[in-house]
Scaffold this active site. Structure first.
Site, mmCIF file in Angstrom:
data_model
loop_
_atom_site.group_PDB
_atom_site.id
_atom_site.type_symbol
_atom_site.label_atom_id
_atom_site.label_comp_id
_atom_site.label_asym_id
_atom_site.label_seq_id
_atom_site.Cartn_x
_atom_site.Cartn_y
_atom_site.Cartn_z
ATOM 1 N N HIS A 1 83.478 -41.217 -42.539
ATOM 2 C CA HIS A 1 82.550 -40.886 -43.743
ATOM 3 C C HIS A 1 83.095 -41.820 -44.794
ATOM 4 C CE1 HIS A 1 80.112 -38.156 -46.134
ATOM 5 N NE2 HIS A 1 80.774 -38.728 -46.979
ATOM 6 N N ARG B 1 66.528 -32.393 -43.158
ATOM 7 C CA ARG B 1 66.079 -33.462 -44.157
ATOM 8 C C ARG B 1 66.202 -34.777 -43.401
ATOM 9 N NH1 ARG B 1 71.438 -34.055 -47.934
ATOM 10 N NH2 ARG B 1 71.115 -32.049 -48.455
ATOM 11 N N ARG C 1 70.749 -31.117 -39.546
ATOM 12 C CA ARG C 1 71.004 -30.314 -40.717
ATOM 13 C C ARG C 1 70.110 -29.125 -40.911
ATOM 14 N NH1 ARG C 1 74.203 -33.523 -44.809
ATOM 15 N NH2 ARG C 1 73.888 -31.610 -46.220
ATOM 16 N N THR D 1 77.980 -35.203 -46.693
ATOM 17 C CA THR D 1 79.010 -34.008 -46.376
ATOM 18 C C THR D 1 80.076 -34.247 -47.235
ATOM 19 O OG1 THR D 1 78.068 -34.148 -44.313
ATOM 20 C CG2 THR D 1 80.248 -32.865 -44.472
ATOM 21 N N HIS E 1 70.705 -42.095 -40.852
ATOM 22 C CA HIS E 1 69.961 -43.245 -41.787
ATOM 23 C C HIS E 1 68.480 -43.607 -41.390
ATOM 24 C CE1 HIS E 1 73.444 -41.810 -44.184
ATOM 25 N NE2 HIS E 1 72.674 -42.179 -45.147
ATOM 26 N N GLU F 1 76.565 -33.265 -34.920
ATOM 27 C CA GLU F 1 77.056 -32.678 -36.022
ATOM 28 C C GLU F 1 76.239 -31.504 -36.677
ATOM 29 O OE1 GLU F 1 77.603 -35.427 -39.206
ATOM 30 O OE2 GLU F 1 78.679 -37.033 -38.009
ATOM 31 N N ASN G 1 76.584 -43.525 -36.038
ATOM 32 C CA ASN G 1 75.418 -42.258 -36.724
ATOM 33 C C ASN G 1 74.274 -42.941 -37.190
ATOM 34 O OD1 ASN G 1 74.375 -40.528 -38.502
ATOM 35 N ND2 ASN G 1 76.562 -39.467 -38.845
ATOM 36 N N GLU H 1 87.933 -34.563 -36.622
ATOM 37 C CA GLU H 1 87.673 -35.737 -37.171
ATOM 38 C C GLU H 1 87.938 -35.701 -38.845
ATOM 39 O OE1 GLU H 1 83.481 -36.773 -36.471
ATOM 40 O OE2 GLU H 1 83.408 -38.187 -38.320
ATOM 41 N N HIS I 1 73.258 -35.819 -36.881
ATOM 42 C CA HIS I 1 73.593 -34.485 -37.583
ATOM 43 C C HIS I 1 72.471 -33.790 -37.799
ATOM 44 C CE1 HIS I 1 75.400 -32.707 -41.466
ATOM 45 N NE2 HIS I 1 75.107 -31.581 -40.858
HETATM 46 N N1 PXP Z 1 81.292 -38.179 -39.482
HETATM 47 C C1 PXP Z 1 80.836 -37.073 -40.220
HETATM 48 C C2 PXP Z 1 81.568 -35.784 -39.526
HETATM 49 C C3 PXP Z 1 79.862 -37.036 -41.119
HETATM 50 O O1 PXP Z 1 79.292 -35.898 -41.586
HETATM 51 C C4 PXP Z 1 79.231 -38.279 -41.460
HETATM 52 C C5 PXP Z 1 78.155 -38.300 -42.371
HETATM 53 O O2 PXP Z 1 76.960 -37.725 -41.837
HETATM 54 C C6 PXP Z 1 79.833 -39.307 -40.944
HETATM 55 C C7 PXP Z 1 80.784 -39.534 -40.188
HETATM 56 C C8 PXP Z 1 79.478 -40.871 -41.089
HETATM 57 O O3 PXP Z 1 79.482 -41.095 -42.552
HETATM 58 P P1 PXP Z 1 78.833 -42.377 -43.195
HETATM 59 O O4 PXP Z 1 77.381 -42.319 -43.070
HETATM 60 O O5 PXP Z 1 79.144 -42.279 -44.564
HETATM 61 O O6 PXP Z 1 79.371 -43.790 -42.260
#
Ligand code: PXP
Length: 259
Positions: free
Chosen positions: A213, A48, A44, A100, A9, A69, A6, A150, A42
């Site tokens: 997550h 953001r 959003r 989330t 960040h 996402e 992901n 998921e 994602h």
């Molecule tokens: N999976 C989903 C559905 C999420 O919403 C997120 C956070 O955006 C993640 C995975 C990844 O989470 P993390 O950044 O805490 O590893």
């Protein structure tokens, strides 16, 4: 075990100064070179971090499948249908949350979800539902026609952090879990068991199972050992490590732990 990286960040860092770098697009080749299986982003409602043009270019240029996402907001779903990523993962979204928190309330939004899933399928996009580990939610996800679930690993990750970190406990979001170690051990085992039971139930129903997550280099192994889970989506911890090691190494380090 497959890994979806992901890359939100990276855009978080860019948005901190409203500048052009770091550009999430540059991550695509690096993540692929490191051996990961998927790019996760994602889009959003408040934009953001990832913006529409990021999403558009990432889907168009990614050498790996893109897991996008998103919420079930009508405008967002229309964008997803235009972009046609490989997969859409439907997540709950609240403007005030930092990230989330909690999975989709699929019983409350059943009708809307049904319509959204149908629409995504019409555009040949496979659908995953981001849900808390709970067997009734697995059955409902199957009924609604999703290909994937998921499992939300946030509860497990929070308990793990409470149990194992040396940081002052006041730093954690879930202060009510400031409990004696023995009690935290029990909660940790229960949260893993719940993930295991839900993953098995989902697999039996014919669903493919991902999880994510709050997973990081310390807590990921027990989740990676749950065999019905075939994919982990991990963001914050990988991008955080990449500040010191570079992104390619950070992804390789995670892959070494989960495979
Ligand atoms: N999976 C989903 C559905 C999420 O919403 C997120 C956070 O955006 C993640 C995975 C990844 O989470 P993390 O950044 O805490 O590893």
């Amino acid at each position: 075990m497959k890994l979806g990286v992901n890359i939100d960040h990276i855009a978080v860092l860019r948005q901190a100064r409203l500048v052009n770098d770091p550009d999430p697009l540059q991550a695509l080749g690096i993540v692929q070179r490191a051996g990961a299986d998927q790019i996760t982003i994602h889009l959003r409602e408040d934009r953001r971090h990832i913006h529409d043009d990021d999403a558009q270019m990432i889907v168009a240029q990614s050498p790996l499948p893109v897991n996008l996402e998103c919420s079930i907001n009508e405008e967002i779903i229309d964008i997803i249908c235009r972009l046609r990523p490989h997969r859409a993962t439907l997540v709950p979204e609240r403007r005030e949350e930092v990230t989330t928190e909690g999975g989709l309330d699929i019983f409350t939004y059943e009708e809307r979800l049904q319509a959204v899933i149908k629409k995504l399928h019409t555009h040949e996009i496979e659908v995953s539902l981001f849900v808390d580990p709970d067997e009734t939610l697995m059955r409902k996800s199957r009924e609604l026609g999703a290909e994937w679930v998921e499992l939300h690993t946030g509860r497990y990750a929070n308990i793990y952090a409470m149990r194992h970190s040396n940081l002052p406990r006041t730093r954690y979001a879930v202060k009510e879990w400031d409990k004696p170690r023995r009690e935290l051990d029990t909660m940790l085992n229960q949260s893993l068991q719940t993930l295991q039971d839900s993953a098995r139930a989902a697999q039996t129903l014919g669903l493919k199972v991902a999880a994510g997550h709050g997973l990081n280099y310390q807590n990921v192994r027990p989740v990676a050992d749950i065999s019905p889970i075939e994919e982990l989506n991990i963001g914050q911890s990988i991008i955080a490590r990449s500040v010191y090691t570079g992104l390619e190494q950070a992804v390789k380090d995670m892959l070494a732990l989960i495979r």
